[in-house]
Design an enzyme around this catalytic site. Structure first.
Site, PDB file in Angstrom:
ATOM      1  CE1 TYR A  60      -1.009  -5.297   6.957  1.00  8.65           C
ATOM      2  CE2 TYR A  60      -2.779  -6.197   5.605  1.00  8.65           C
ATOM      3  CZ  TYR A  60      -1.519  -5.632   5.721  1.00  8.65           C
ATOM      4  OH  TYR A  60      -0.771  -5.412   4.599  1.00  8.65           O
ATOM      5  CB  SER A 117      -3.014  -3.927   2.196  1.00 12.26           C
ATOM      6  OG  SER A 117      -3.720  -5.126   1.908  1.00 12.26           O
TER       7      SER A 117
END
Length: 234
Positions: A154, A141
């Protein structure tokens, strides 16, 4: 890599980016091993693809369990006789500032986002070595390159995946096993809704989606075809 007739295993195949990636690789002529927790959704998808003449098999599994990951890799090899591409797509977010982050939530996404892909790589590497090479695509990501309040945990899991990918790329080059890291941006899926952690922070941190799952899937397919070390969305 030429994708037609290659055996491609995709995790998180039942929804979002994973589902779009399945359809993209199916159109390119791949043979598909579909992995996700939802057996019903996977079986429906596999039957749909089979009705279109695509060689696809549903393999329900929880990617956070290394034994289940090992099983689906072994089953894929038994079913198709080879394994050309592994796409480690499945993942989950947790929302929470560092001061009050739930450690148990962090452990859950570490298991899924880091140890799951690692287990898949460790199970696939001997198969790929034995057949003379292969391709591993890890879906990271762009937040792993950023500092966003509430998303530190995350981002940390994806940063760990980045380092595993970068190191494995060097370690496996002599085996003709290529490792690619893909960096999606905000995407129009239910990913945010499925995040663990503080719902209030999720609402405050939400933003309008940028990319469609189909656009990201096309970038993943382009990465498989052209094999850059890293694939961004622009």
């Amino acid at each position: 890599m030429e994708i037609r007739d290659k055996v491609v295993l995709i995790t998180g195949a039942s929804a979002g980016i994973g589902l779009a990636t399945v359809r993209s690789f199916a159109t390119a002529g791949a043979k598909l091993a579909l992995v996700a927790r939802s057996a019903d959704a996977l079986n429906h998808l596999a039957k749909e693809l089979q009705s279109q003449g695509i060689d696809a098999v549903a393999m329900p599994a929880d990617v956070s369990d290394p034994k289940q990951v090992e099983r689906v890799i072994e089953e894929t090899f038994r079913r198709f006789g080879r394994l050309d591409v592994v796409i480690n797509n499945v993942g989950q977010a947790v929302v929470g500032k560092v001061a009050d982050l739930n450690p148990d939530d962090f452990r859950k996404i570490l298991d899924l986002n880091v140890l799951g892909p690692l287990a898949a790589m460790q199970s696939a590497i001997p198969v790929m070595r034995g057949q003379g090479g292969g391709l591993i695509i890890n879906i990271s990501s762009v937040v792993s390159k950023m500092h966003i309040a509430g998303l530190g945990a995350y981002a940390a899991t994806k940063a760990a995946l980045n380092m595993i990918s970068d190191t494995a790329r060097d370690e496996l080059a002599s085996d003709q096993i290529r490792v690619i890291t893909v960096y999606p941006r905000s995407t129009a899926t239910d990913f945010g809704k499925n995040a663990l952690g503080a719902r209030e922070q999720q609402r405050q941190g939400s933003s309008s989606p940028i990319d469609t799952p189909e656009m990201v899937a096309e970038k993943i397919l382009a990465a498989a075809l052209h094999e850059p070390d890293e694939q961004y969305m622009d």
